[in-house]
Every structure is written in structure tokens, then in C-alpha cells.
Design an enzyme around this catalytic site. Structure first.
Site, short mmCIF file in Angstrom:
data_model
loop_
_atom_site.label_atom_id
_atom_site.label_comp_id
_atom_site.label_asym_id
_atom_site.label_seq_id
_atom_site.Cartn_x
_atom_site.Cartn_y
_atom_site.Cartn_z
N SER A 211 0.82 -1.21 0.00
CA SER A 211 0.00 0.00 0.00
C SER A 211 0.85 1.26 0.00
O SER A 211 1.95 1.27 0.55
CB SER A 211 -0.88 -0.01 1.26
OG SER A 211 -1.72 1.12 1.27
N SER B 65 -7.04 1.42 7.19
CA SER B 65 -7.81 0.23 7.64
C SER B 65 -9.04 0.04 6.77
O SER B 65 -9.42 -1.09 6.46
CB SER B 65 -8.19 0.34 9.12
OG SER B 65 -9.19 1.30 9.30
N ASP C 47 -15.45 5.98 6.08
CA ASP C 47 -14.18 5.59 5.46
C ASP C 47 -14.39 4.46 4.46
O ASP C 47 -13.95 4.54 3.30
CB ASP C 47 -13.16 5.12 6.53
CG ASP C 47 -12.66 6.26 7.39
OD1 ASP C 47 -13.20 7.37 7.27
OD2 ASP C 47 -11.72 6.05 8.19
N1 LIG Z 1 -1.09 -2.11 4.00
C1 LIG Z 1 -1.53 -2.75 5.07
N2 LIG Z 1 -1.08 -3.99 5.35
C2 LIG Z 1 -1.53 -4.66 6.43
N3 LIG Z 1 -2.42 -4.14 7.33
C3 LIG Z 1 -2.90 -2.92 7.11
C4 LIG Z 1 -2.48 -2.16 5.97
N4 LIG Z 1 -3.12 -0.97 6.01
C5 LIG Z 1 -3.90 -0.98 7.12
N5 LIG Z 1 -3.77 -2.14 7.79
C6 LIG Z 1 -4.47 -2.50 9.04
O1 LIG Z 1 -5.26 -1.37 9.42
C7 LIG Z 1 -4.86 -0.87 10.71
C8 LIG Z 1 -4.79 0.68 10.66
O2 LIG Z 1 -5.96 1.20 11.19
P1 LIG Z 1 -6.08 2.69 11.80
O3 LIG Z 1 -5.26 2.79 13.02
O4 LIG Z 1 -7.51 2.99 11.88
O5 LIG Z 1 -5.41 3.60 10.72
P2 LIG Z 1 -6.02 4.50 9.55
O6 LIG Z 1 -6.32 5.83 10.14
O7 LIG Z 1 -4.89 4.59 8.57
O8 LIG Z 1 -7.21 3.80 9.02
C9 LIG Z 1 -3.48 -1.43 10.95
O9 LIG Z 1 -3.32 -1.66 12.35
C10 LIG Z 1 -3.46 -2.74 10.17
O10 LIG Z 1 -3.96 -3.79 10.98
C1 LIG Z 2 -12.84 10.03 13.59
C2 LIG Z 2 -13.59 9.40 12.44
O1 LIG Z 2 -14.62 10.31 12.04
C3 LIG Z 2 -12.69 9.20 11.21
C4 LIG Z 2 -11.49 8.31 11.49
O2 LIG Z 2 -10.62 8.29 10.36
P1 LIG Z 2 -9.19 7.58 10.46
O3 LIG Z 2 -9.39 6.21 11.05
O4 LIG Z 2 -8.32 8.43 11.29
O5 LIG Z 2 -8.73 7.47 9.02
C5 LIG Z 2 -14.23 8.09 12.90
C6 LIG Z 2 -15.32 7.55 11.98
O6 LIG Z 2 -15.93 8.31 11.22
O7 LIG Z 2 -15.59 6.36 12.10
#
Ligand SMILES: Nc1ncnc2c1ncn2[C@@H]1O[C@H](COP(=O)(O)OP(=O)(O)O)[C@@H](O)[C@H]1O
Ligand SMILES: C[C@@](O)(CCOP(=O)(O)O)CC(=O)O
Length: 376
Positions: free
Chosen positions: A140, A151, A201
Site C-alpha cells: 500500500s 484500515s 471511510d
Molecule cells: N497495508 C496494510 N497492510 C496490512 N495491514 C494494514 C495495511 N493498512 C492498514 N492495515 C491494518 O489497518 C490498521 C490501521 O488502522 P487505523 O489505526 O484505523 O489507521 P487508519 O487511520 O490509517 O485507518 C493497521 O493496524 C493494520 O492492521
Molecule cells: C474520527 C472518524 O470520524 C474518522 C477516522 O478516520 P481515520 O481512522 O483516522 O482514518 C471516525 C469515523 O468516522 O468512524
């Protein structure tokens, strides 16, 4: 005449974009309006399905960004929940957690464990029992855990991968993805990552474009021209904890927090109107709306000194900006004045880089999840 040899495997790639919340994060969890766009960062999932079913079935997972690879024997994953309506089965998650723990080295980090749990959960829910062997390689360009929906892209991509796999295990025909079903399962997976996601999202990653979201996608917005810089603070944070902290604050100070959430709702309503106007006529309003949204989020406790500094630098250079996503670190974005010169943009980029931030331009409103079969 010799018979044409069927290839021993089929290869596919599923590409899912990241997302940028323009206005309305956190408030959207409480049913308020938010505005969000897909961005040109992508999670790619390469699926190789072995069509010769000899030997024991297996599921090889390679998470390139996390530098992790393992093989999960499908025989042990015959915990089928397939055919049920999209739901997050907590009993299934518990069984899968134990299974994963028994297959990976002790001390494997939490991020990897969550990614494997998401994959196994969706496999059992969408595919169920199978005697197939397949490999899944994930890589990614979306920074992980920074507010650009890594995620959600992972959840949507995985949901699409397992629907594709399920189809090809039972049918010869062309796979026609049902985006609503892919999105519903991705939302269950997002619940696993974030507990109480709004769904914005996964919806943006599934459908793409620039959308108005209020409990569901309620419309799309056309932005004639937007020059956007993404700015990464490099400060780690966890969406789940930030969303929980806001919930706690709202429970403790409901009469104070609810008007803030209503104000953010009004910002998104106004923003959805004015972004559609010719770029020359709306920039000062965009500046005001983004700053107000930034400080309202700060008053909710989800900013960070580095995010405030990016906001300050953007304004000092005549631009607009705010934090994006859950906050607490992660990313902010800058909406560039349509009339500013390349020199002015370079000056801001230099200043941001000097302050140890990483910044780069992005494109809004790209296509949502895409599936392609790779020949050869
Ligand atoms: N490229 C990837 N490869 C493996 N797991 C991933 C990848 N991208 C996201 N994830 C999963 O998604 C989670 C990220 O979630 P989160 O903390 O909500 O971050 P974001 O704000 O980027 O969505 C990571 O802990 C992992 O488990
Ligand atoms: C804070 C929130 O509005 C967005 C979260 O975005 P991210 O996981 O930080 O990419 C939570 C949601 O909408 O589920």
C-alpha cells in the site's frame, strides 16, 4: 490435436483508494454531515488462486508493508460463517484469535495480528469451507494509522478479494462485484478495528468520488478544481482511542459537546455548497470553514501541537488547512489558494519540510475499489 493446457493458477489485483475527510470527522460518528473524498493513494491486493487442487489447501499471506509473511492452513480455518448477513460475530473472532496466535511467532506485533484477524474473519464469513489454495500479497501507498483510511482500504480490498474468491470457487462466469455487499462486510471489519465507526471511510474507499455522508452516502459533490497538499506529522495515534475519548467527553459534558458537533455539521453543510462554486469566488470562505473546523476539533481534544503548527503555517502562507481523520497526530491537509503561484507553494512545502513534516500533493475523487484479472 493436443489439448490446450489450463493454467494452474489465476491472478487478480484488487486496488482500493485511501480517503480524505475534508470536514466533519468525529461529528459524523454522531450522525452529523461530513464531506470526504477518495485520494490517489492505493492499497493493492494480489490474489493468486491455484486451480489445480492437489495436496492440502493453504492460505499464504504476505503483508509487505508490515514485513510479515505466514501460511494459514485452510483446514484449520473451516469455521464457516458464510451465508450469514453481514455481522461481526464476536465468538468467531475469539476462535480466530486463538487460531492465529497458534500460527504466528510469539511477540508478533498488534498491527499484524489485527490485519490477520481481519483477513480470517472475512474469509470465514464470505468464503467459508473450501479446498482451494491461494496467496494474498498486500502492499500500500497509504500511510498506516495516519488518518487516510488505511484500515478502510484494507477492509474494503479484503472484502472484495474474498467475494471474488468465493465466486471463482463456485462459478466459471465473470465476477460482477456487488459494491453494496462489499461495503457492508468492510464495515463489519472496520468495527473490529475501530469499535464504533461511522462507515464514512469504507464507503468512500468502496464507491470513490467526493461524497456527502450522514449515516450513509447521501449525495456526491463536484469540486471544479482543488489543489490539495497532504501533510504527515509522523506522530502515531490510534483512531479507536481518539473516538472513545470523544465519546467520554460527550458523555461527561453533553450540553457543551453537542453544540460543537452541531456547528461542525453546519460547517460541512456550508462547505458542500461552496466547494461547488468557481474556485476564485470561494477560497476565503473555505479558509474560514477549515480553520473553524480545526479549532472545534481541537476543543474536542483531538488535535496535537504538530497539527496546530501545520494549520498555523498554512494560514501564514495564505492557504487553508485543518487536521484530517481521527487527529491526535497523523495527517493534516492544506487546501491551496487557486491563485497562488508555484513559488508560493514551494515556499510552504519547504517550510513544512524544515519543520520535519512530510508533504505531497494529492488528487481528490478517484475511482473506488477496482478488480482486474492479470493475464500472464
Ligand atoms: N497495508 C496494510 N497492510 C496490512 N495491514 C494494514 C495495511 N493498512 C492498514 N492495515 C491494518 O489497518 C490498521 C490501521 O488502522 P487505523 O489505526 O484505523 O489507521 P487508519 O487511520 O490509517 O485507518 C493497521 O493496524 C493494520 O492492521
Ligand atoms: C474520527 C472518524 O470520524 C474518522 C477516522 O478516520 P481515520 O481512522 O483516522 O482514518 C471516525 C469515523 O468516522 O468512524
Amino acid at each position: 490435436m493436443g489439448e490446450t493446457q489450463e493454467p494452474a493458477f489465476r491472478k487478480f489485483v484488487v486496488r482500493t483508494p485511501g480517503k480524505l475527510i475534508l470536514t466533519g470527522e468525529h461529528a459524523v460518528v454522531y450522525g452529523k454531515l461530513a464531506l470526504a473524498a477518495s485520494v490517489d493513494l492505493t492499497t493493492e491486493m494480489y490474489l493468486t488462486l491455484h486451480t489445480d487442487r492437489h495436496g492440502s489447501s493453504s492460505f499464504l499471506v504476505c503483508l509487505e508493508d508490515l514485513k510479515f509473511e505466514c501460511s494459514l492452513p485452510l483446514a484449520e480455518l473451516q469455521i464457516s460463517n458464510a451465508g450469514t448477513a453481514p455481522n461481526l460475530d464476536l465468538e468467531l473472532l475469539d476462535k480466530l484469535k486463538s487460531l492465529i496466535a497458534s500460527r504466528i511467532p510469539a511477540g508478533t506485533n498488534h498491527t499484524v495480528q489485527m490485519s490477520l484477524l481481519a483477513l480470517c474473519f472475512l474469509y470465514c464469513s464470505i468464503v467459508g469451507n473450501s479446498d482451494a489454495s491461494f496467496e494474498l500479497r498486500v502492499k500500500s501507498t497509504i500511510p498506516i494509522g495516519a488518518g487516510l483510511g488505511s484500515s478502510a482500504a484494507f477492509s474494503v480490498g479484503s472484502s472484495a478479494v474474498f467475494h471474488l474468491l468465493h465466486h471463482h470457487l463456485s462459478s466459471q462466469g465473470v465476477f460482477v462485484p456487488d459494491l453494496d455487499v462489499i461495503n457492508s462486510w468492510a464495515f463489519q471489519c472496520e468495527k473490529m478495528f475501530h469499535a464504533t465507526p461511522s462507515g464514512i471511510d469504507n464507503a468512500v474507499c468502496t464507491y470513490g468520488g467526493v461524497v456527502k455522508y450522514k449515516k450513509a452516502v447521501i449525495g456526491s459533490v463536484s469540486i471544479p478544481e482543488a489543489r490539495i497538499l497532504l501533510v504527515n506529522t509522523g506522530v502515531g495515534r490510534q483512531t479507536k482511542l481518539l473516538v472513545e475519548a470523544v465519546r467520554q467527553k460527550r458523555n461527561d459534558f453533553t450540553a457543551i459537546m453537542d453544540p460543537i458537533l452541531d456547528s461542525i455539521d453546519q460547517i460541512s453543510c456550508k462547505m458542500a455548497e461552496i466547494v461547488q462554486l468557481p474556485p476564485d469566488s470561494n477560497f476565503s470562505a473555505i479558509q474560514e470553514l477549515l480553520s473553524t473546523n480545526h479549532w472545534l476539533l481541537a476543543s474536542m481534544g483531538v488535535s496535537h501541537p504538530s497539527l496546530d503548527e501545520i494549520h498555523r503555517l498554512a494560514r501564514a502562507h495564505g492557504q487553508a488547512g485543518k487536521l484530517t481523520g481521527a487527529g491526535g497526530g497523523g495527517l493534516a491537509y492544506v487546501w491551496l489558494n487557486p491563485n497562488c503561484s508555484d513559488d508560493q507553494v514551494n515556499a510552504l512545502q519547504q517550510q513544512l519540510t524544515l519543520s520535519n513534516f512530510t508533504c505531497w500533493p494529492t488528487r481528490l475523487g478517484v475511482k473506488g475499489v477496482q478488480i482486474e484479472e492479470l493475464r500472464n
